[in-house]
Design a protein around this motif. Structure first.
Motif, short mmCIF file in Angstrom:
data_model
loop_
_atom_site.label_atom_id
_atom_site.label_comp_id
_atom_site.label_asym_id
_atom_site.label_seq_id
_atom_site.Cartn_x
_atom_site.Cartn_y
_atom_site.Cartn_z
N ALA A 198 0.85 -1.20 0.00
CA ALA A 198 0.00 0.00 0.00
C ALA A 198 0.88 1.25 0.00
O ALA A 198 0.57 2.24 -0.69
N ALA A 199 1.99 1.19 0.74
CA ALA A 199 2.90 2.34 0.78
C ALA A 199 3.54 2.55 -0.59
O ALA A 199 3.71 3.69 -1.05
N GLN A 200 3.86 1.44 -1.27
CA GLN A 200 4.46 1.56 -2.60
C GLN A 200 3.46 2.13 -3.61
O GLN A 200 3.82 2.94 -4.47
N ILE A 201 2.20 1.71 -3.48
CA ILE A 201 1.16 2.25 -4.38
C ILE A 201 0.98 3.75 -4.11
O ILE A 201 0.88 4.55 -5.03
N ALA A 202 1.01 4.11 -2.83
CA ALA A 202 0.88 5.54 -2.48
C ALA A 202 2.04 6.33 -3.07
O ALA A 202 1.90 7.51 -3.41
N CYS A 239 -23.94 -11.94 -6.80
CA CYS A 239 -25.13 -12.57 -7.37
C CYS A 239 -25.53 -13.84 -6.65
O CYS A 239 -26.58 -14.41 -6.94
N GLU A 240 -24.71 -14.30 -5.69
CA GLU A 240 -25.02 -15.52 -4.92
C GLU A 240 -25.06 -16.79 -5.75
O GLU A 240 -25.63 -17.79 -5.32
N SER A 241 -24.46 -16.76 -6.93
CA SER A 241 -24.34 -17.99 -7.71
C SER A 241 -23.19 -18.81 -7.14
O SER A 241 -22.18 -18.24 -6.73
N PRO A 242 -23.32 -20.13 -7.14
CA PRO A 242 -22.20 -20.95 -6.70
C PRO A 242 -21.01 -20.72 -7.64
O PRO A 242 -21.21 -20.64 -8.85
N VAL A 243 -19.81 -20.57 -7.10
CA VAL A 243 -18.67 -20.32 -7.98
C VAL A 243 -17.66 -21.46 -7.89
O VAL A 243 -17.39 -22.00 -6.83
N ASP A 244 -17.13 -21.75 -9.05
CA ASP A 244 -16.05 -22.71 -9.13
C ASP A 244 -14.81 -22.05 -8.56
O ASP A 244 -14.66 -20.84 -8.63
N ARG A 245 -13.91 -22.82 -8.01
CA ARG A 245 -12.72 -22.25 -7.39
C ARG A 245 -11.91 -21.36 -8.34
O ARG A 245 -11.29 -20.41 -7.93
N ASN A 246 -11.89 -21.71 -9.62
CA ASN A 246 -11.06 -20.95 -10.55
C ASN A 246 -11.80 -19.81 -11.24
O ASN A 246 -11.21 -18.89 -11.73
N ASP A 247 -13.10 -19.94 -11.26
CA ASP A 247 -13.87 -19.01 -12.08
C ASP A 247 -14.39 -17.82 -11.26
O ASP A 247 -15.57 -17.59 -11.14
N ASN A 248 -13.49 -17.08 -10.66
CA ASN A 248 -13.91 -15.95 -9.84
C ASN A 248 -12.72 -15.05 -9.58
O ASN A 248 -11.59 -15.38 -9.90
N ALA A 249 -12.99 -13.90 -9.01
CA ALA A 249 -11.91 -12.94 -8.78
C ALA A 249 -12.19 -12.15 -7.52
O ALA A 249 -13.32 -12.08 -7.04
N VAL A 250 -11.13 -11.55 -6.97
CA VAL A 250 -11.32 -10.61 -5.88
C VAL A 250 -11.57 -9.26 -6.56
O VAL A 250 -10.68 -8.68 -7.17
N ASP A 251 -12.82 -8.82 -6.48
CA ASP A 251 -13.17 -7.54 -7.10
C ASP A 251 -12.94 -6.41 -6.09
O ASP A 251 -13.12 -6.59 -4.89
N HIS A 252 -12.52 -5.26 -6.63
CA HIS A 252 -12.44 -4.06 -5.79
C HIS A 252 -13.76 -3.32 -5.95
O HIS A 252 -14.06 -2.83 -7.04
N TYR A 253 -14.55 -3.27 -4.88
CA TYR A 253 -15.87 -2.61 -4.95
C TYR A 253 -15.69 -1.19 -5.50
O TYR A 253 -16.37 -0.78 -6.42
N ARG A 254 -14.75 -0.46 -4.93
CA ARG A 254 -14.35 0.83 -5.52
C ARG A 254 -13.14 0.55 -6.42
O ARG A 254 -12.10 0.09 -5.93
N PRO A 255 -13.27 0.80 -7.71
CA PRO A 255 -12.22 0.42 -8.67
C PRO A 255 -10.86 1.03 -8.33
O PRO A 255 -10.78 2.18 -7.89
N LYS A 256 -9.82 0.26 -8.57
CA LYS A 256 -8.48 0.68 -8.14
C LYS A 256 -7.69 1.45 -9.20
O LYS A 256 -6.73 2.13 -8.87
N ARG A 288 -7.01 4.25 -5.50
CA ARG A 288 -5.74 3.53 -5.34
C ARG A 288 -5.42 3.24 -3.88
O ARG A 288 -4.83 2.21 -3.56
N TRP A 289 -5.83 4.14 -3.00
CA TRP A 289 -5.53 3.96 -1.58
C TRP A 289 -6.35 2.82 -0.96
O TRP A 289 -6.10 2.41 0.16
N LEU A 290 -7.33 2.30 -1.72
CA LEU A 290 -8.12 1.17 -1.22
C LEU A 290 -7.75 -0.13 -1.94
O LEU A 290 -8.40 -1.15 -1.77
N ALA A 291 -6.70 -0.08 -2.76
CA ALA A 291 -6.32 -1.25 -3.57
C ALA A 291 -5.97 -2.46 -2.70
O ALA A 291 -6.16 -3.61 -3.11
#
Ligand SMILES: [Zn+2]
Length: 261
Positions: A15-19, A49-66, A79-82
């Motif tokens: 986070a410090a490096q991104i800052a 969406c509460e759909s069941p997800v396969d272990r590979n078919d998903n991502a950590v989304d940033h609710y507020r885009p980074k 960026r400070w929330l990345a």
């Protein structure tokens, strides 16, 4: 949420490096480390969406885009929330990435979209985001989760209230998270059909058991099944709770009890 050894220290350094000007995407390995714990937290469901997800078919989304914000062209991203885990949401491919359902004519995917109710409240630099007023429903806010329902007849998503402001938030979320994708509606509908059948059976058995005690175990068995369908572990439990709420009746107090259990 339990984190891997040393995660807090690693994320603080990054986070410090991104800052200091580094690109958030260079640190993707750090937020991806939390994926297994986030999957467990939601019982292997997409948080949006509460759909069941396969272990590979998903991502950590940033609710507020980074990196950038679709609605604010001169925004350089939150960026400070990345690397702030309170900004992480586990998302399936359909909620997170731009997709078009050619066959059924729907499209969606969040990507870098983050609309606000009032664009003038947009926060551009590290500061409190408490009054920003996101338009997208946030799965980490229980009041937001209760705004989303689905139509009993076809599983299509709908707004659970008639309040105009809620309606605009729900409609934006349906579009951006592609909640009306046909395959998702079909799955939701399948669960809704069994739920409604269970509710009808339970109502019938409840009435009978008022005069015939021996039918009580039968009622309890069906009520337990309904409880499982609306429990947090179950796919589309938010929408199923909405359908159950619609079946409440004065002579069936057990429905309210199940919703509060
Ligand atoms: Zn999803």
């Amino acid at each position: 949420m339990r984190m891997p050894d040393g995660w807090l220290a690693r994320s603080a350094v990054a986070a410090a490096q991104i800052a200091g000007g580094a690109a958030p995407d260079d640190y993707g390995d750090i937020w991806r480390e939390l994926k297994p714990a986030m999957l467990q937290l939601s019982h292997f469901k997409c948080w949006y969406c509460e759909s069941p997800v396969d272990r590979n078919d998903n991502a950590v989304d940033h609710y507020r885009p980074k990196n950038r914000v679709f609605e604010a062209l001169n925004h350089t991203g939150y960026r400070w929330l990345a690397l702030d885990k309170s900004n992480f949401r586990l998302a399936c491919t359909f909620c997170n990435s731009k997709r078009i359902d050619v066959e059924f004519g729907t499209a969606g995917g969040k990507a870098d979209k983050f609309p606000l109710l009032d664009e003038a409240r947009r926060v551009y630099q590290q500061a409190s985001i408490d009054n920003e007023g996101p338009k997208l429903l946030d799965p980490c806010v229980i009041e937001d989760c209760e705004l989303l329902g689905c139509q009993q007849e076809n599983g299509k998503p709908c707004c659970a209230t008639e309040v105009q402001l809620d309606l605009s938030r729900v409609n934006a979320s349906i579009e951006i998270f592609h909640l009306d994708r046909d395959a998702t509606c079909v799955r939701r509908h399948g669960i809704a059909v069994s739920l409604i059948a269970d509710i009808m059976e339970a109502k019938n058995l409840f009435d009978i058991s008022q005069v015939d005690e021996t039918r009580k175990p039968g009622f309890k068995k069906v009520a337990k099944r309904i409880h499982t369908t609306i429990s947090r572990e179950a796919p589309y439990s938010g929408e199923m709770r909405y359908l159950l709420r619609g079946q409440r009746a004065e002579n069936h107090p057990w429905i309210q009890q199940l919703l509060e259990a």
